[in-house]
Each structure stands twice: as C-alpha cells, then as structure tokens.
Design an enzyme around this catalytic site. Structure first.
Site, PDB file in Angstrom:
ATOM      1  N   ASP A 173       0.799  -1.229   0.000  1.00  0.00           N
ATOM      2  CA  ASP A 173       0.000   0.000   0.000  1.00  0.00           C
ATOM      3  C   ASP A 173       0.829   1.276   0.000  1.00  0.00           C
ATOM      4  O   ASP A 173       0.307   2.350  -0.257  1.00  0.00           O
ATOM      5  CB  ASP A 173      -0.929   0.008   1.218  1.00  0.00           C
ATOM      6  N   ARG A 218      -7.142   0.640   1.002  1.00  0.00           N
ATOM      7  CA  ARG A 218      -8.283   0.924   1.850  1.00  0.00           C
ATOM      8  C   ARG A 218      -8.241   2.365   2.350  1.00  0.00           C
ATOM      9  O   ARG A 218      -9.248   3.072   2.346  1.00  0.00           O
ATOM     10  CB  ARG A 218      -8.258  -0.037   3.041  1.00  0.00           C
ATOM     11  N   ARG A 257     -18.020  -2.035 -17.436  1.00  0.00           N
ATOM     12  CA  ARG A 257     -17.688  -3.342 -16.886  1.00  0.00           C
ATOM     13  C   ARG A 257     -16.701  -3.178 -15.732  1.00  0.00           C
ATOM     14  O   ARG A 257     -15.742  -2.411 -15.848  1.00  0.00           O
ATOM     15  CB  ARG A 257     -17.019  -4.221 -17.938  1.00  0.00           C
ATOM     16  N   VAL A 283      -4.239 -11.095  -6.758  1.00  0.00           N
ATOM     17  CA  VAL A 283      -3.099 -11.210  -7.668  1.00  0.00           C
ATOM     18  C   VAL A 283      -2.141 -10.030  -7.495  1.00  0.00           C
ATOM     19  O   VAL A 283      -0.973 -10.137  -7.839  1.00  0.00           O
ATOM     20  CB  VAL A 283      -3.505 -11.325  -9.161  1.00  0.00           C
ATOM     21  N   GLN A 284      -2.648  -8.919  -6.965  1.00  0.00           N
ATOM     22  CA  GLN A 284      -1.792  -7.754  -6.740  1.00  0.00           C
ATOM     23  C   GLN A 284      -0.659  -7.985  -5.745  1.00  0.00           C
ATOM     24  O   GLN A 284       0.331  -7.273  -5.738  1.00  0.00           O
ATOM     25  CB  GLN A 284      -2.612  -6.587  -6.171  1.00  0.00           C
TER      26      GLN A 284
END
Lengths: 345, 345, 345, 345
Positions: free
Chosen positions: A131, A175, A269, A276-277
């Site tokens: 992050d 987040r 979409r 996967v990150q």
C-alpha cells in the site's frame, strides 16, 4: 547476537529478498545467528522457527510470497501492549535465546516495533506493504510490484474496452491510501483515478467519462477499494448499500460500473483485481529495495541502532527512528492528486 | 508560448510518456502550443516537426522507443557552442516561431540545455538515460526498464547455468557508470558484479567463482561494458587485446568468460545483452517517473523556471538548476559497491 | 476482388495479427482490395468501414484488442437468417461493392458464415475465441493468451496462498467449455480444476482441499465460470442462490470459497479474473497462429475455396468446410479431464 | 517397476514440468518407483541419483532449467553403441535396480532411446528441445518459450530501431533448423527471416532492407545461427571469414549487420540473443505440453509401450514408435518459408 526475523500482516513481494539481504549481511559478514519465526507472531509464541543461514536463503529473491509465512496473529495476548504483555515478550525472547527482532511489516508492525523499543526490547523494522502508506520511506517494498501488476491490468483492459467501446472500471487495493491507484493510473493512462483521500461525486465521474467519449475514446477508470463518493452518495455506499439503494454486493467497482452505465448510457464493466496484486515474483525495483533494506537492517543491528526503520530516502537507505514514524499513515497529498486530476481528467 | 520538444541521444523507455505528460499539461492545462522535432536536432535544423496535441500523444505511454525519433545529430554545426552557433540557434527558433525548448536527454543533452540557458535561450530538461548517470535526480527514466530487462536475463541465465553447472557471464550496458549492473546484479542475485568505477583483478574474480562452486552452486557474473581489470590486465584489454593477447573480438564478457574457464576449469559462457536493454514497453515505474517529469516541465515553463531539470527527489519532482548538474557524471559511490561486494561475493 | 473483413463477438488477442496476415497476403500478394467494417455487423449495416492496406496494418500484430472494433450486433435484423434477411445481406454487399467476407469470430460467427455460404454468399472464417470451443481447429487464437494470463494469476495467487496458508480459488472464463481452466490449471499446478463439462460435489472438492492440507500445502482451485456442483447443490446454485441459499452475489468462485472455508475450516479467498483474460498483447503462439490463419484465408479466397474455416491441424493450417463444424461446440473430453483429476487431485 | 529418469543435451524450459507430470502419474497413480539421474548419463555412470516422489517434484513446474541437471556426457564409453556398450548399460541398470528409462531429450537422445530399445532395453522418450527439430511431434517443449523470448526481443529491438532509423539484426538459435527464427519472425513482424534451410544472397537481403526503407520504415532482420548466404558468399562465411574476408569474429548477425550497413548505407546493429533463449520460466503452453508428455510417458510405461516417444498430434498426445522418428531431423518445409518470404518480404 541472535536475531529473530518475523513477518507480520499481509504478504508483499520482496519479503524474501529482504530476508536474504539481512541474512547474507548479518550471518556472513557480521557473524550473527539468525532465526526466522514461522507465520509471524504465531511462530514466536509457539517456538516455531527455522535457522537462517546462507543455504536457507539461497535463490529466494525472485520468489513471491515469503518463505517464513506471515499472519495477523498479534504479538500481545489480547492485542494490548500492557506492561505485562511487554514483559512476557521479553521473557519469551530469553527462553528462545533471542536478543533482538527484525520486524518486516507495515504500519501495524512498525507500531509494535516502536512499542517494543520503548519497553527496552531491541527491534529494527523493514518497511513492507504493497500500500506504500508507511511514513519514513519514499517507497515500501511490494508497492512497485503491485503497481506494475495493476498497470498491466489497465493495459489489458484498455484494449478490450476500446474494441467494445466500453468504459472499464478497475478496482485495485488501497483501503486508506490511494497510492496504487494513483501510480497505476498514471502508468496505464487512466482517464479517471479515484482514491480514498479525495471523494468525487458520481456526477463528476460521469462528466469525465462522457468527455472521454466525446473525444472518441473509451474510458478507463481506476478506483481504490477505499474510495467513497462525495456528498450524499457517500453515505449510501458506506452503509453497505449500492448506488441504487440495494444491499451492496461486491467492491466499489461493482457499485461504480452500473452507476456509470445507467447515467451515461455507455456500457461499463467492473474488474476487481484482488489478491493477484500481492503475489508473484517481485519487480527488480522491489528486489533491490528489499535487499538493501535487509542489508541496512543487519548493519544497524551491528551498530546497535535499535528502534529504527530502514527507509529509502532518494537513492540511499537511511535508518529512521521508529518514534518519528510509528502510527503515521502516509496518504496521497493534494498536489499529487491534483496533478493527475487536472492532467488526465 | 510555443515550445519545441526534442529528444537527443540514445532512446530510453519512457520518452513517449514524458512527451505525453508534457503535452497534456502544457497544451490542455496551460494553453501552450507545442511541436515535436523529428530525430532530435536534425528536425530542428531541417524544420521537420509535428504539432503536439492531445490526439498526437494518445495511447503512447506504454510504447517503447519515441514517437519523434532521436539521433545524435549535434545542435551546433561543428559541435562547438560558439557565440555564433548559439546566435544561429536563436535565429532558427525565431524563424520557426519557437519560444522555448523542452529537451529530453542525458548528460550531453542537459549540458547543451545549460549552454542554451546561459545564452539566454529558454530551455527545460527532462532526465532520460538508461544509464542513470545524470546528476540532479535520484533516477532517470529508462533506467528501471533497463534494470528489469537485465534482471530478467539473469533469472533466465541462472536456470540454464545451474542445469549445466556453468558460470554464466552477462554483459550489460554502462560505459562509464555501473548502475545497471549494480541493480540488476542485486535483483538477480549475481554473485559477482563488475563495474567501471571499481576495477578487480582476474584473480579476485576467479576466487569468487571458485568459492561459489565450493558452496555447490553455479556462479552468475554481471559485468558492465565499461569494466576494466585491475592491474596489468587492464592495459592488455584496454589496448584492444583479449585476455590471451589476441585481437579483442567482442565485449568484455567475451574476454572474461574464456579467462574464467581457463583459470578455474569451470565451463563459462558469455551473453551480451545489447540493444534489447533499451527497447520495449517501459515499466510502470518509468512511465510514472517520465509522465511526472513531463508534467513538471510544463509547469516550470508556465512559471518561467527556465534553465532547470525535472529531477526526482525522494517521491517528489523538483526543478533543479541545470547549472548545478550539467557536465557532472553520477557514478556508483564506493559504499554502494562495497555493499554488494561484501554481501554477495 | 473486394473482400470485407469483419470481427464479431468478444474480442480475442490475435485479431490484429489475423487482419494483418490477411491483408499483407491478400492485398500485396494476390492483389485484392480489402476493407474492414467497424464494430462488426454494425459497420456493415451502416456502411462504416476503412480501407485495409499495408499501411493500415503496420505494426498492429503485438497490439491487443482489434483495430476494427467488434460487437455483438447481429447480421440479420431480428437475428434470424430468413431468406429475406440473407437476400438483404447480398444486396447490401452489392451496394458496398463487396464480393466476399472474411469473418473473424467464434461459434456464432462461423455459424453465420455457414448460413451465408449456403445462401451463395462468399465467406471464409478465421477461428477466434479465447474459449477454444470451436470445432475444426486444434486451437483458436486468443486461447493461448488467455491461458497464459490465467496461469500467471495462479502463479501469483499460489505464493500469497502459501504465505498465509489459505485456499485460493480462481475463477476463469468458460461458460460452456472448460479449456482455459483445464490448461491454466495444468500450467499453474492447481490441485483442483472444476469445469462445466464435469460436475463435482462440494464434498469431493473439500476432500481434495483437505488432502492437500494434510500434505502440508495450501490448495489452489481453478474454476471455470460455467462450473456447477454435482447433485442437489447444482440446482441451488443454478437458480441464482449461493451455497447457503442466499441470493447469489457474484461468480462461482464467490460461491465456492465460503463453502470451502465453512466446511474445511481453512481460510479461503476468491478471485474473479474477468476481463483481463481477453486483453493485452497476444502471446507469440497466438500471433503466429492468427497471422497464419489470415494468410491461409487470403490464399483460400484466391483459390475460391469459399465456405471454409482456416483451422490448425497439427502444425499445418487447413481449410475446413464450415458445413462440418458450424454449430458444434468443442468441449473437454472425459479423458482429458480424468488426466487432470487423477494426476493432481 | 523402477524407472530411471534422465535428461540429456541442452536444457529446455518445461523439463521440470515433464518430470513432475511423469512422477505424479507414475508414482502416485501407477505405483512405480522412480529415480532421477543427476546431470544426464554422468549420474547413471556414477550412480548419482535422487528418489523422485511427490515431495521431490513439488512446485517445480514454473521453474526454468531442470532440477536433475543435464549434460552432454554420452551413454556409451566412446560414443558408439557397440553390442558391448549396450550390454554394459543393461548390466549397470541391473546393478542400480532400474527396469526402464524415461529419456528427456532431443534428436540425439531419442536416437539413443531407439538403440536401447533395439537392444531390448526398456525406454520411453519425452520430446525436449528448444529447436523443435524432432520428428514425431507437432512441437517439442521448450520451443514455445524460446519463440516467446525471441519475439519479445524483436518487439524491443523494433522500438529502438524505429527511433534511430536503424536496421536491427537479431540472431536466434537454430543450427540446422530455422523454426525459432520462423515463428519469432512472424510473431514479431520481422520483414526479413533467414534460416539454415533456405540460403539467400546478400543482394536479396539488401533489396528487402531497402524496400522497407522506401516504405518509410526501419527493418528488422531475424537470422538463425545456422543461416548461410546463397552463392559465392556462402563459402566465405562458412570458412570462418566474415563478409569482408577478415577472420570471422562472432555469430552470423555480426557478419550480416556490417554487410547490410556497407551496401545500403543504413545504420545496422546486431544482437545475439544467446543463452537467454533457453532459460527462465516456461510459457503456459510448454508447461502444459511437458506435463502431458510426462503423464503420457508414465501411462505408456504402465501399458508396456516401450520404444515410443510421447508426441503431440493436434491436441492429443500419442505414443509414436521411436523407430519411425529416430535420426530424422524436422526442418522448415519450403511452403512454410515461402509463406513468410512472400508475405512479409
């Protein structure tokens, strides 16, 4: 000197390289003994650890994940750093013959490192989190890999979006801080970047999408998981409802895409990039950063510079006092967001 | 304001992203006119340029190379910045209606930018070179991509090396500075890293290779093209002879591999990575860095901050006076080399 | 001869390479005129097309998506191939001066190609679909790229799964055929592979996950979007309820992961790969296959071999009569599934 | 049944996946004992082997190289399959308790497998070579990875070539067969593809390069290492001289680039891709192919189908009698070369 290495929190590409750097320097150059606790504090509590030497760390730099495992098991019984809890950690260290910790983790872990330091326990921190929201370092390792994966996803979504004249919405991690979205958005050429630090209204977002359409293109929206709408919409989404007042089903992308489609008439979409990150082989940048922080951490232990974090400052690694950074969340500043908002919007 | 963008020297991944950032900011936000000269100074001399607007830079960020082309054609007729030559540049600018330059290049180009600045010509520099040897910025764009490609090559060579119990020697770019070799070596886990700044003797190199063999592994040697042996050997190789006194055939790797094989008895193979290092889609890191320097360059033009380079300092872009950095080669400092030498040797 | 090229259905990596191959062969070698209809049948209906020549297809092979756009607009007004509708197509062709079609698409598109052929309209098909469910060819282009992306996702999820001792569930595309899941599962070393063709009970799935845990590992489950549970559970999920009888929220992975967690006590996480599977630069395999089918299609037009599809048979491209393959869905045969089930379960 | 697995010749991506497939099927499903000889026949001669079971092959599929090592050590003392030498192999098998061989290799190795078979020794072959020059299979594993790496190099070289208006010459592997050059050339959009099977004159090559320049582009030439010029030039180069009659220094690319530059006046640069082509993580395609041949090989052993090779035929693996394919080199047929020559030249 016997040092216990421990990984806590979510995994982040580069953790293996950091361990390898610390061990090659600590064991081979400084002559330390080093052990690695399995699955973070669980391994410490249960005495589950492995010896770390040159052979143990052989060839692990390019590998994703972390050889020691990681977990969110807390260091203190009920999660509180009471004097008793801190004394218990020290006693357990003595039992296990551990003189110091090398703690690989993000904000939570480095706050623990600072608490241990204040209690007189030797600890050094290595800055790990995808992050990038840790103070005291320009970048944390794992972040560059996460950005690369997200930017690659944008490259892929863009081609299918253009082929079908669709608006593609990609949700990435973040987040509390929008660093991944910000940088992946720049790298991938997203026209709209939405991050937790700066709410935008659904009207503004749709205006951007429409203006992209008016220029003959399909838009790519990258949104951090923690983004919330500006104004009245914010409440709705925050309370677990989607943009239509129904129970919210998935991530913010799955709220945003149907709203965009409904309001603009442009097919939209959603893709939620998800786990996967945080997996896979680290980028060269993260391997170098992680290795260097590991080496610097071992050197700091040799010099007795306890209570510090190995931070990147420009192109140098500097040991930053944990007291200066613990508990501080590094978020995207206004000028960085404006840079993107004005330039690409 | 009409700004001429121009790329000079070898191409470097990220140049397109830099142009796009500068144009989206300069044209769309600040209202500049911008043109791009084809093939560097050739396009300026011959009046060969394209208008740069939003459409012209659409979708170019992920593309390698540079849409404008680049060349080593000099800005001044005989390569000398005489007063006449500088006046000629100013006259040509007037003819073409150009008020200022945005110069995308490495050391040579930024020295030209400083010379123009001293002559009263408005110029802003963007730091491009895969070699990372430019002062005033933590990293130049293109470098991260080059390191990534070189590290990937090491990952590949290592597996074939281990399978055949061979010593693999990889030559990467870096005539005067060993940054690519240094970082790719750390990322790929090279046991031996050889760079121009720090000569080593063939005896020392073979000692490392043998000690790796004694640990049961195959060694990976990464060598920058500008590396030279320490001591007597240096002269031989520098004079165009290989390690056996024969005319030198190829790069330093092709000198080194047979010497290692002869002296250690371990089969050794050379690979010269070559031009693939500078091509292909830029990494996310380079795209972000390049885009941000382009934006910062456009902002600097708006503010009239001429004679500056858009440098990365930590996680911020700062405009650095060209006078402080022109002509200064940023090489690998001793502590960075020792870090690698002691830890992995 | 003037040929109209048209892409229909979902986009698939390799479409640009197919167009380039067809144009370089058709225009440059055979002397055809070729045009490309924009966004599939929409472009045909609306007369929206571009001339296709060498310049138009320059450098497009490595690009994802498709330069012409694609859509699901049907060729016939109400989707029915009535005699009137077919006559209308022929009349429109005459208006536009088109002598023949080259139709790039999957099952639906090739069925249209066969209907046109029966009505005397010249058509040749190129086999495009990431799902690989088209008869008459060993592989369709786009499939290898989709498998590569899915396998890469498995590699990434595996490392984070092992680090956290979690069961990772990856959902990939495949509504009716499980080819992507099957091959990505083999490539990534998934322990459990679930595909539409072969239902399994939740008990069996949990048995596999537990036996992997008993061997000391974390399991990786790859599931095609069209998978349904065996037995009673199947009904529940098919009716739009999740495994707990609540309204179903997302894909099958989001049903499966909580069921596994509840029944085994092992933390489980779902990832839905989504649209990234169909985007991005095609693999070398897909570029070669697509280019070769394009060339073969142009050759077939030259030879008048109308009503055929350019299929891969071993290492050769053969023109297969559309009448033999139209309407036939190629699904995973039992022996292929058993191969995976017995070997890795 | 106790089976000895052995890798011979150059390493090739996918070898680990083949071993894993064979072991998971052979040991876990069929109940064989399996051992792996280290470094090919050296391990057999010296009794250096490891037991192969589920744990031994855990997680190895994505890894490049081969866990067992490989070498060119011959199976027979002086390289000749005399009756004595064959009896000695059988005797050594008895000593080691080995009932059968699984031989992973290319042409040379499969010829040995056929010789052993004729002598009554049980052997099964798995088709490994990056060169794809083995008969009896549509593709060998390792080939797709090598093509992917070469195509990626072309993508990279193209961007730098276009930026500098240079002719880029890439040399790839292929001493006797041009498959890698052929497919990488198609995938990367090379304008000129030169392979051992079809000589071309330097005049023809320069004509192509010039016609590309006349279309406003920079050319990309891909050349297999075994290519030789047509006509008189061929002799010169074959005798170890370069195109100017001087001693030949490096690969064919290093001969070709200066010749092109001299004759066309277009700056030309050579890159020799070298060992990176055979290393690194296998593509999904190669992992699937290799795993399936391993499984098929184990099944063939269970069925007693000795003297066969696990070949890919379309999308199925079939056991092909070694007697049909041993000693046969699969080269590029004329129609495949013409396809490329006419279409892209």
């Amino acid at each position: 000197m016997r040092i216990g290495v421990l990984c806590s929190g979510g995994d982040s590409p580069g953790m293996n390289a950091a361990i390898r750097g610390a061990v090659l320097r600590g064991v081979e150059v400084h002559g330390f003994e080093m052990v690695g606790f399995m699955d973070g504090w669980r391994g410490f509590h249960e005495g589950d650890f492995v010896e770390l030497d040159r052979l143990a760390v052989r060839g692990i730099s390019p590998l994703g994940g972390v050889m020691l495992g990681t977990s969110r098991v807390p260091p203190f019984p009920d999660g509180k750093a009471t004097p008793e809890a801190l004394r218990a950690v020290a006693a357990r260290m003595a039992e296990l013959g551990i003189d110091a910790f090398m703690l690989i983790g993000g904000n939570g872990t480095q706050t623990v490192a600072e608490l241990l330091t204040r209690a007189g326990i030797r600890a050094i921190g290595l800055p790990k989190t995808i992050d990038n929201d840790l103070a005291g370092t320009d970048y944390t390792f794992g972040f560059d890999t996460a950005v690369s994966i997200a930017a690659e996803a944008i490259d892929r979504l863009r081609t299918t979006g253009e082929s079908h004249r669709r608006c593609m919405v990609l949700e990435v991690m973040g987040r509390d801080a929008g660093w991944i979205a910000l940088n992946a958005g720049i790298a991938g050429g997203a026209q709209v970047t939405l991050i937790p630090e700066f709410p935008e209204s659904i009207e503004q977002i749709c205006d951007w999408v429409l203006s992209v359409r008016d220029r003959g293109r399909s838009s790519l929206v990258v949104v951090a998981e923690g983004f919330a709408f500006d104004g009245a919409d914010q409440v709705v989404v925050r309370e677990g409802l989607d943009g239509f007042g129904r129970p919210r089903l998935g991530g913010i992308a799955e709220v945003l895409a149907p709203l965009i489609e409904q309001r603009t008439g442009i097919e939209a979409r959603a893709t939620v990039l998800g786990h996967v990150q945080r997996g896979g082989s680290p980028t060269a940048f993260d391997r170098v950063l992680a290795t260097r922080t590991g080496i610097a951490g071992a050197n700091a232990a040799q010099e007795g510079a306890w209570g510090t974090l190995a931070g990147l400052r420009g192109d140098r690694i500097e040991m930053v006092p944990l007291s200066e950074i613990a508990g501080e969340l590094k978020t995207v500043p206004a000028d960085r967001y404006e840079e993107v908002r004005l330039t690409f919007g």
